[in-house]
Design a protein around this motif. Structure first.
Motif, mmCIF file in Angstrom:
data_model
loop_
_atom_site.group_PDB
_atom_site.id
_atom_site.type_symbol
_atom_site.label_atom_id
_atom_site.label_comp_id
_atom_site.label_asym_id
_atom_site.label_seq_id
_atom_site.Cartn_x
_atom_site.Cartn_y
_atom_site.Cartn_z
ATOM 1 N N VAL A 175 5.266 0.722 6.513
ATOM 2 C CA VAL A 175 3.896 0.487 6.948
ATOM 3 C C VAL A 175 2.942 1.148 5.965
ATOM 4 O O VAL A 175 3.077 2.333 5.648
ATOM 5 C CB VAL A 175 3.660 1.054 8.368
ATOM 6 N N TYR A 176 1.975 0.380 5.472
ATOM 7 C CA TYR A 176 0.972 0.865 4.530
ATOM 8 C C TYR A 176 -0.348 1.026 5.271
ATOM 9 O O TYR A 176 -0.893 0.066 5.807
ATOM 10 C CB TYR A 176 0.815 -0.112 3.366
ATOM 11 N N GLN A 177 -0.827 2.259 5.334
ATOM 12 C CA GLN A 177 -2.033 2.573 6.090
ATOM 13 C C GLN A 177 -3.050 3.229 5.172
ATOM 14 O O GLN A 177 -2.826 4.342 4.670
ATOM 15 C CB GLN A 177 -1.703 3.528 7.245
ATOM 16 N N GLN A 178 -4.148 2.543 4.915
ATOM 17 C CA GLN A 178 -5.194 3.115 4.075
ATOM 18 C C GLN A 178 -6.115 3.988 4.927
ATOM 19 O O GLN A 178 -6.441 3.647 6.064
ATOM 20 C CB GLN A 178 -5.976 1.999 3.385
ATOM 21 N N LEU A 179 -6.522 5.124 4.362
ATOM 22 C CA LEU A 179 -7.285 6.128 5.100
ATOM 23 C C LEU A 179 -8.646 6.346 4.453
ATOM 24 O O LEU A 179 -8.826 6.144 3.253
ATOM 25 C CB LEU A 179 -6.512 7.451 5.138
ATOM 26 N N TYR A 180 -9.585 6.811 5.270
ATOM 27 C CA TYR A 180 -10.957 6.979 4.825
ATOM 28 C C TYR A 180 -11.482 8.376 5.147
ATOM 29 O O TYR A 180 -11.076 8.985 6.135
ATOM 30 C CB TYR A 180 -11.874 5.969 5.515
ATOM 31 N N THR A 181 -12.377 8.863 4.315
ATOM 32 C CA THR A 181 -13.189 10.009 4.661
ATOM 33 C C THR A 181 -14.592 9.493 4.948
ATOM 34 O O THR A 181 -14.924 8.340 4.649
ATOM 35 C CB THR A 181 -13.229 11.049 3.526
ATOM 36 N N LYS A 182 -15.424 10.317 5.503
ATOM 37 C CA LYS A 182 -16.754 9.896 5.912
ATOM 38 C C LYS A 182 -17.535 9.341 4.715
ATOM 39 O O LYS A 182 -17.601 9.949 3.660
ATOM 40 C CB LYS A 182 -17.519 11.073 6.520
ATOM 41 N N GLY A 183 -18.124 8.164 4.914
ATOM 42 C CA GLY A 183 -18.933 7.555 3.882
ATOM 43 C C GLY A 183 -18.193 6.612 2.963
ATOM 44 O O GLY A 183 -18.817 5.955 2.121
ATOM 45 N N ASP A 184 -16.849 6.517 3.088
ATOM 46 C CA ASP A 184 -16.097 5.599 2.231
ATOM 47 C C ASP A 184 -16.440 4.147 2.569
ATOM 48 O O ASP A 184 -16.378 3.763 3.739
ATOM 49 C CB ASP A 184 -14.590 5.780 2.433
ATOM 50 N N PRO A 185 -16.778 3.330 1.575
ATOM 51 C CA PRO A 185 -16.896 1.891 1.841
ATOM 52 C C PRO A 185 -15.526 1.346 2.230
ATOM 53 O O PRO A 185 -14.487 1.878 1.807
ATOM 54 C CB PRO A 185 -17.361 1.314 0.499
ATOM 55 N N VAL A 186 -15.496 0.293 3.015
ATOM 56 C CA VAL A 186 -14.228 -0.283 3.443
ATOM 57 C C VAL A 186 -13.387 -0.722 2.248
ATOM 58 O O VAL A 186 -12.160 -0.634 2.261
ATOM 59 C CB VAL A 186 -14.479 -1.466 4.398
ATOM 60 N N ALA A 187 -14.043 -1.155 1.179
ATOM 61 C CA ALA A 187 -13.305 -1.626 0.006
ATOM 62 C C ALA A 187 -12.659 -0.501 -0.787
ATOM 63 O O ALA A 187 -11.784 -0.753 -1.607
ATOM 64 C CB ALA A 187 -14.250 -2.415 -0.904
ATOM 65 N N PHE A 188 -13.069 0.764 -0.544
ATOM 66 C CA PHE A 188 -12.561 1.874 -1.341
ATOM 67 C C PHE A 188 -12.150 3.051 -0.459
ATOM 68 O O PHE A 188 -12.872 4.036 -0.340
ATOM 69 C CB PHE A 188 -13.624 2.317 -2.351
ATOM 70 N N PRO A 189 -10.975 2.963 0.164
ATOM 71 C CA PRO A 189 -10.478 4.097 0.937
ATOM 72 C C PRO A 189 -10.138 5.261 0.023
ATOM 73 O O PRO A 189 -9.900 5.083 -1.174
ATOM 74 C CB PRO A 189 -9.223 3.541 1.604
ATOM 75 N N SER A 190 -10.098 6.457 0.595
ATOM 76 C CA SER A 190 -9.832 7.653 -0.204
ATOM 77 C C SER A 190 -8.351 7.887 -0.451
ATOM 78 O O SER A 190 -7.966 8.518 -1.437
ATOM 79 C CB SER A 190 -10.414 8.882 0.494
ATOM 80 N N SER A 191 -7.509 7.379 0.439
ATOM 81 C CA SER A 191 -6.084 7.661 0.301
ATOM 82 C C SER A 191 -5.271 6.625 1.071
ATOM 83 O O SER A 191 -5.824 5.734 1.724
ATOM 84 C CB SER A 191 -5.761 9.069 0.815
ATOM 85 N N GLU A 192 -3.961 6.794 0.990
ATOM 86 C CA GLU A 192 -3.052 5.851 1.632
ATOM 87 C C GLU A 192 -1.805 6.582 2.113
ATOM 88 O O GLU A 192 -1.277 7.466 1.436
ATOM 89 C CB GLU A 192 -2.661 4.746 0.655
ATOM 90 N N GLU A 193 -1.340 6.227 3.304
ATOM 91 C CA GLU A 193 -0.068 6.712 3.830
ATOM 92 C C GLU A 193 0.940 5.561 3.770
ATOM 93 O O GLU A 193 0.638 4.438 4.194
ATOM 94 C CB GLU A 193 -0.206 7.172 5.278
ATOM 95 N N VAL A 194 2.110 5.834 3.232
ATOM 96 C CA VAL A 194 3.195 4.868 3.218
ATOM 97 C C VAL A 194 4.298 5.438 4.110
ATOM 98 O O VAL A 194 4.929 6.433 3.770
ATOM 99 C CB VAL A 194 3.727 4.618 1.794
ATOM 100 N N ILE A 195 4.496 4.810 5.262
ATOM 101 C CA ILE A 195 5.382 5.357 6.286
ATOM 102 C C ILE A 195 6.592 4.448 6.456
ATOM 103 O O ILE A 195 6.441 3.232 6.626
ATOM 104 C CB ILE A 195 4.649 5.501 7.632
ATOM 105 N N THR A 196 7.778 5.037 6.398
ATOM 106 C CA THR A 196 9.021 4.282 6.545
ATOM 107 C C THR A 196 9.638 4.567 7.908
ATOM 108 O O THR A 196 9.756 5.723 8.321
ATOM 109 C CB THR A 196 10.019 4.658 5.442
ATOM 110 N N TYR A 197 10.014 3.497 8.591
ATOM 111 C CA TYR A 197 10.655 3.607 9.907
ATOM 112 C C TYR A 197 12.030 2.953 9.856
ATOM 113 O O TYR A 197 12.243 1.959 9.155
ATOM 114 C CB TYR A 197 9.817 2.902 10.979
ATOM 115 N N ARG A 198 12.950 3.535 10.658
ATOM 116 C CA ARG A 198 14.292 2.963 10.790
ATOM 117 C C ARG A 198 14.627 2.852 12.267
ATOM 118 O O ARG A 198 14.251 3.708 13.077
ATOM 119 C CB ARG A 198 15.319 3.846 10.069
ATOM 120 N N TRP A 199 15.322 1.798 12.604
ATOM 121 C CA TRP A 199 15.684 1.532 13.997
ATOM 122 C C TRP A 199 16.845 2.448 14.412
ATOM 123 O O TRP A 199 17.930 2.384 13.870
ATOM 124 C CB TRP A 199 16.083 0.069 14.147
#
Length: 230
Positions: A175-199
């Motif tokens: 799962v790729y989740q883009q993250l924002y800090t206050k004031g970030d435009p939607v087109a330019f998030p500040s960071s990203e979490e890449v989360i791996t899940y297993r069943w």
């Protein structure tokens, strides 16, 4: 990964090490679709303004059982028709009312939905990953995993904090989740979490998490500004 419109999915997420814009997450085919949709003024608005500070939330708990009567799973991969994939989401009570209400055709009967198939849960039939996006800029609004049980499908995972996108990678759910800090435009998030899940044990368990910080000096909101002269 392939979308309903025949284009490749955004498999580049989290691998290039470079800033990605929220709108760049869709396939080239979906981008072309969005341009056509804008021209026909049939797309929903999306991806403008700013977001409040804070990390996005991913719901990793197994949702309450929700079964969809069609289409029937089989021992081989049988791709869903676009309308069937859309119905799977729209008829799912565990999907938020906002996503279901916003899931409308970009134009004619073409929906902003990517669908992929693979063995995530060890069942006899392929699991289905459905990503729901906005028409105009292909921002991921929700990601869902459906497991075949008998002749029905059950929702076993959801993530609904945009921008979010999921894919199957070597039997894992990423799962790729883009993250924002206050004031970030939607087109330019500040960071990203890449989360791996297993069943494991009848549910998805997080096994790995990667965090990428984006440089504000590259493709940032002021990137088009001319450099100062010495």
């Amino acid at each position: 990964m392939r979308g309903l419109n025949g284009g490749s999915g955004p498999a580049h997420r989290g691998r290039s090490g470079r800033r990605r814009t929220a709108g760049s997450t869709a396939a080239a085919g979906l981008a072309a679709l969005a341009l056509c949709a804008v021209a026909l003024t049939a797309c929903n608005a999306g991806g403008t303004g700013t977001r409040d500070e804070g990390a996005a939330r991913v719901d990793v708990a197994t949702p309450k059982a929700t079964m969809s009567p069609s289409p029937s799973p089989s021992d081989t991969i049988e791709k869903l028709k676009p309308q069937e994939a859309v119905a799977l989401v729209k008829d799912d009570p565990t999907v938020s009312a906002r996503v279901r209400a916003d899931l409308k055709p970009c134009f004619k009967d073409t929906y902003p939905v990517d669908v992929s198939y693979g063995n995530l849960t060890g069942g006899s039939s392929s699991d289905i990953v459905v990503n729901v996006m906005t028409c105009g800029d292909a921002i991921g609004m929700g990601s869902y995993v459906y497991r075949a049980e008998g002749n029905k499908y059950k929702n076993v995972f959801k993530a609904e904090e945009p921008p979010v996108y999921s894919e199957i990678s070597r039997g894992d759910l990423v799962v790729y989740q883009q993250l924002y800090t206050k004031g970030d435009p939607v087109a330019f998030p500040s960071s990203e979490e890449v989360i791996t899940y297993r069943w494991k044990g009848g549910r998805f368990v997080e096994t790995d998490r990667l965090h990428n910080d984006y440089s504000s000096a590259v493709n940032g909101p002021d990137a088009s500004a001319a450099p100062e002269e010495n």
